[in-house]
Design a protein around this motif. Structure first.
Motif, PDB file in Angstrom:
ATOM      1  N   GLU A   1       0.833  -1.204   0.000  1.00  0.00           N
ATOM      2  CA  GLU A   1       0.000   0.000   0.000  1.00  0.00           C
ATOM      3  C   GLU A   1       0.867   1.253   0.000  1.00  0.00           C
ATOM      4  O   GLU A   1       0.532   2.247  -0.651  1.00  0.00           O
ATOM      5  CB  GLU A   1      -0.926   0.008   1.211  1.00  0.00           C
ATOM      6  CG  GLU A   1      -2.000  -1.052   1.150  1.00  0.00           C
ATOM      7  CD  GLU A   1      -2.887  -1.076   2.384  1.00  0.00           C
ATOM      8  OE1 GLU A   1      -2.672  -0.279   3.321  1.00  0.00           O
ATOM      9  OE2 GLU A   1      -3.802  -1.917   2.411  1.00  0.00           O
ATOM     10  N   ILE A   2       2.002   1.206   0.697  1.00  0.00           N
ATOM     11  CA  ILE A   2       2.918   2.350   0.698  1.00  0.00           C
ATOM     12  C   ILE A   2       3.544   2.508  -0.683  1.00  0.00           C
ATOM     13  O   ILE A   2       3.628   3.621  -1.220  1.00  0.00           O
ATOM     14  CB  ILE A   2       4.010   2.180   1.785  1.00  0.00           C
ATOM     15  CG1 ILE A   2       3.367   2.088   3.171  1.00  0.00           C
ATOM     16  CG2 ILE A   2       5.032   3.308   1.713  1.00  0.00           C
ATOM     17  CD1 ILE A   2       2.494   3.260   3.567  1.00  0.00           C
ATOM     18  N   GLN A   3       3.947   1.400  -1.289  1.00  0.00           N
ATOM     19  CA  GLN A   3       4.516   1.457  -2.637  1.00  0.00           C
ATOM     20  C   GLN A   3       3.496   1.979  -3.646  1.00  0.00           C
ATOM     21  O   GLN A   3       3.847   2.767  -4.532  1.00  0.00           O
ATOM     22  CB  GLN A   3       5.034   0.078  -3.050  1.00  0.00           C
ATOM     23  CG  GLN A   3       6.237  -0.343  -2.244  1.00  0.00           C
ATOM     24  CD  GLN A   3       6.637  -1.783  -2.486  1.00  0.00           C
ATOM     25  OE1 GLN A   3       5.890  -2.583  -3.051  1.00  0.00           O
ATOM     26  NE2 GLN A   3       7.833  -2.126  -2.047  1.00  0.00           N
ATOM     27  N   ASP A   4       2.240   1.566  -3.517  1.00  0.00           N
ATOM     28  CA  ASP A   4       1.180   2.065  -4.403  1.00  0.00           C
ATOM     29  C   ASP A   4       1.000   3.565  -4.221  1.00  0.00           C
ATOM     30  O   ASP A   4       0.817   4.304  -5.201  1.00  0.00           O
ATOM     31  CB  ASP A   4      -0.145   1.353  -4.128  1.00  0.00           C
ATOM     32  CG  ASP A   4      -0.143  -0.103  -4.567  1.00  0.00           C
ATOM     33  OD1 ASP A   4       0.766  -0.506  -5.313  1.00  0.00           O
ATOM     34  OD2 ASP A   4      -1.057  -0.835  -4.138  1.00  0.00           O
ATOM     35  N   TRP A   5       1.039   4.047  -2.976  1.00  0.00           N
ATOM     36  CA  TRP A   5       0.889   5.480  -2.700  1.00  0.00           C
ATOM     37  C   TRP A   5       2.029   6.257  -3.362  1.00  0.00           C
ATOM     38  O   TRP A   5       1.792   7.305  -3.975  1.00  0.00           O
ATOM     39  CB  TRP A   5       0.870   5.718  -1.188  1.00  0.00           C
ATOM     40  CG  TRP A   5       0.646   7.137  -0.806  1.00  0.00           C
ATOM     41  CD1 TRP A   5      -0.566   7.753  -0.612  1.00  0.00           C
ATOM     42  CD2 TRP A   5       1.637   8.133  -0.559  1.00  0.00           C
ATOM     43  NE1 TRP A   5      -0.368   9.068  -0.274  1.00  0.00           N
ATOM     44  CE2 TRP A   5       0.976   9.327  -0.233  1.00  0.00           C
ATOM     45  CE3 TRP A   5       3.030   8.127  -0.593  1.00  0.00           C
ATOM     46  CZ2 TRP A   5       1.656  10.510   0.057  1.00  0.00           C
ATOM     47  CZ3 TRP A   5       3.710   9.301  -0.305  1.00  0.00           C
ATOM     48  CH2 TRP A   5       3.024  10.469   0.017  1.00  0.00           C
ATOM     49  N   ILE A   6       3.243   5.740  -3.271  1.00  0.00           N
ATOM     50  CA  ILE A   6       4.388   6.396  -3.898  1.00  0.00           C
ATOM     51  C   ILE A   6       4.209   6.430  -5.417  1.00  0.00           C
ATOM     52  O   ILE A   6       4.436   7.462  -6.058  1.00  0.00           O
ATOM     53  CB  ILE A   6       5.701   5.676  -3.510  1.00  0.00           C
ATOM     54  CG1 ILE A   6       5.977   5.863  -2.016  1.00  0.00           C
ATOM     55  CG2 ILE A   6       6.870   6.195  -4.353  1.00  0.00           C
ATOM     56  CD1 ILE A   6       7.088   4.982  -1.468  1.00  0.00           C
ATOM     57  N   MET A   7       3.776   5.315  -5.995  1.00  0.00           N
ATOM     58  CA  MET A   7       3.572   5.263  -7.448  1.00  0.00           C
ATOM     59  C   MET A   7       2.492   6.247  -7.902  1.00  0.00           C
ATOM     60  O   MET A   7       2.615   6.858  -8.961  1.00  0.00           O
ATOM     61  CB  MET A   7       3.220   3.840  -7.894  1.00  0.00           C
ATOM     62  CG  MET A   7       4.376   2.862  -7.786  1.00  0.00           C
ATOM     63  SD  MET A   7       5.864   3.385  -8.675  1.00  0.00           S
ATOM     64  CE  MET A   7       5.277   3.401 -10.359  1.00  0.00           C
ATOM     65  N   GLU A   8       1.447   6.417  -7.092  1.00  0.00           N
ATOM     66  CA  GLU A   8       0.409   7.400  -7.424  1.00  0.00           C
ATOM     67  C   GLU A   8       0.994   8.806  -7.471  1.00  0.00           C
ATOM     68  O   GLU A   8       0.627   9.605  -8.332  1.00  0.00           O
ATOM     69  CB  GLU A   8      -0.722   7.344  -6.402  1.00  0.00           C
ATOM     70  CG  GLU A   8      -1.592   6.126  -6.530  1.00  0.00           C
ATOM     71  CD  GLU A   8      -2.598   6.018  -5.379  1.00  0.00           C
ATOM     72  OE1 GLU A   8      -2.787   7.003  -4.637  1.00  0.00           O
ATOM     73  OE2 GLU A   8      -3.183   4.936  -5.219  1.00  0.00           O
ATOM     74  N   ARG A   9       1.899   9.124  -6.536  1.00  0.00           N
ATOM     75  CA  ARG A   9       2.538  10.444  -6.536  1.00  0.00           C
ATOM     76  C   ARG A   9       3.361  10.636  -7.809  1.00  0.00           C
ATOM     77  O   ARG A   9       3.359  11.695  -8.425  1.00  0.00           O
ATOM     78  CB  ARG A   9       3.468  10.633  -5.331  1.00  0.00           C
ATOM     79  CG  ARG A   9       2.850  10.436  -3.946  1.00  0.00           C
ATOM     80  CD  ARG A   9       1.901  11.515  -3.468  1.00  0.00           C
ATOM     81  NE  ARG A   9       0.562  11.473  -3.982  1.00  0.00           N
ATOM     82  CZ  ARG A   9      -0.386  10.570  -3.707  1.00  0.00           C
ATOM     83  NH1 ARG A   9      -0.145   9.568  -2.933  1.00  0.00           N
ATOM     84  NH2 ARG A   9      -1.586  10.668  -4.220  1.00  0.00           N
TER      85      ARG A   9
ATOM     86  N   GLN B   1       1.007  11.183 -10.759  1.00  0.00           N
ATOM     87  CA  GLN B   1       0.463  12.539 -10.717  1.00  0.00           C
ATOM     88  C   GLN B   1       1.487  13.537 -11.243  1.00  0.00           C
ATOM     89  O   GLN B   1       1.151  14.461 -11.970  1.00  0.00           O
ATOM     90  CB  GLN B   1       0.034  12.932  -9.300  1.00  0.00           C
ATOM     91  CG  GLN B   1      -1.221  12.257  -8.837  1.00  0.00           C
ATOM     92  CD  GLN B   1      -1.561  12.616  -7.394  1.00  0.00           C
ATOM     93  OE1 GLN B   1      -0.822  13.308  -6.709  1.00  0.00           O
ATOM     94  NE2 GLN B   1      -2.692  12.117  -6.929  1.00  0.00           N
ATOM     95  N   ARG B   2       2.745  13.341 -10.876  1.00  0.00           N
ATOM     96  CA  ARG B   2       3.806  14.228 -11.353  1.00  0.00           C
ATOM     97  C   ARG B   2       3.910  14.148 -12.866  1.00  0.00           C
ATOM     98  O   ARG B   2       4.015  15.173 -13.551  1.00  0.00           O
ATOM     99  CB  ARG B   2       5.132  13.821 -10.721  1.00  0.00           C
ATOM    100  CG  ARG B   2       6.308  14.650 -11.237  1.00  0.00           C
ATOM    101  CD  ARG B   2       7.629  14.049 -10.898  1.00  0.00           C
ATOM    102  NE  ARG B   2       7.787  12.785 -11.606  1.00  0.00           N
ATOM    103  CZ  ARG B   2       8.791  11.961 -11.453  1.00  0.00           C
ATOM    104  NH1 ARG B   2       9.725  12.228 -10.566  1.00  0.00           N
ATOM    105  NH2 ARG B   2       8.882  10.856 -12.132  1.00  0.00           N
ATOM    106  N   GLU B   3       3.866  12.930 -13.398  1.00  0.00           N
ATOM    107  CA  GLU B   3       4.012  12.751 -14.838  1.00  0.00           C
ATOM    108  C   GLU B   3       2.829  13.370 -15.584  1.00  0.00           C
ATOM    109  O   GLU B   3       3.010  13.960 -16.637  1.00  0.00           O
ATOM    110  CB  GLU B   3       4.140  11.268 -15.156  1.00  0.00           C
ATOM    111  CG  GLU B   3       5.199  10.606 -14.294  1.00  0.00           C
ATOM    112  CD  GLU B   3       6.310   9.971 -15.070  1.00  0.00           C
ATOM    113  OE1 GLU B   3       6.096   9.649 -16.226  1.00  0.00           O
ATOM    114  OE2 GLU B   3       7.384   9.800 -14.488  1.00  0.00           O
ATOM    115  N   LEU B   4       1.617  13.245 -15.027  1.00  0.00           N
ATOM    116  CA  LEU B   4       0.440  13.815 -15.665  1.00  0.00           C
ATOM    117  C   LEU B   4       0.481  15.342 -15.646  1.00  0.00           C
ATOM    118  O   LEU B   4       0.054  15.989 -16.589  1.00  0.00           O
ATOM    119  CB  LEU B   4      -0.839  13.316 -14.986  1.00  0.00           C
ATOM    120  CG  LEU B   4      -1.173  11.840 -15.205  1.00  0.00           C
ATOM    121  CD1 LEU B   4      -2.387  11.444 -14.376  1.00  0.00           C
ATOM    122  CD2 LEU B   4      -1.414  11.563 -16.669  1.00  0.00           C
ATOM    123  N   SER B   5       1.003  15.903 -14.571  1.00  0.00           N
ATOM    124  CA  SER B   5       1.035  17.365 -14.459  1.00  0.00           C
ATOM    125  C   SER B   5       2.101  17.979 -15.362  1.00  0.00           C
ATOM    126  O   SER B   5       2.043  19.154 -15.687  1.00  0.00           O
ATOM    127  CB  SER B   5       1.257  17.798 -13.012  1.00  0.00           C
ATOM    128  OG  SER B   5       2.550  17.449 -12.579  1.00  0.00           O
TER     129      SER B   5
END
Length: 63
Positions: free
Chosen positions: A46-54, A57-61
């Motif tokens: 779950e922590i790794q998934d949270w990091i990947m989401e960040r 988000q960076r790549e999309l922005s």
């Protein structure tokens, strides 16, 4: 499945203890799993998934 302690969560995310608990209170971070007494741990995946989401988000922005 592996459980990790707060020190490892802090190391993996680069976040301080107070920031992690602030994000948890805001429903913006995975909740810890109670282990008994005052001991808690987090599901490593779950922590790794949270990091990947960040990262996503960076790549999309920046797209």
């Amino acid at each position: 499945m592996r459980l990790i302690k707060l020190k490892d969560v802090m190391h993996s995310t680069g976040l301080a203890r107070s920031t992690i608990y602030k994000y948890i209170a805001e429903d913006g971070f995975p909740k810890p799993v109670p282990l008994g007494g005052r001991a808690v741990a987090w599901v490593e995946g779950e922590i790794q998934d949270w990091i990947m989401e960040r990262i996503e988000q960076r790549e999309l922005s920046h797209a």
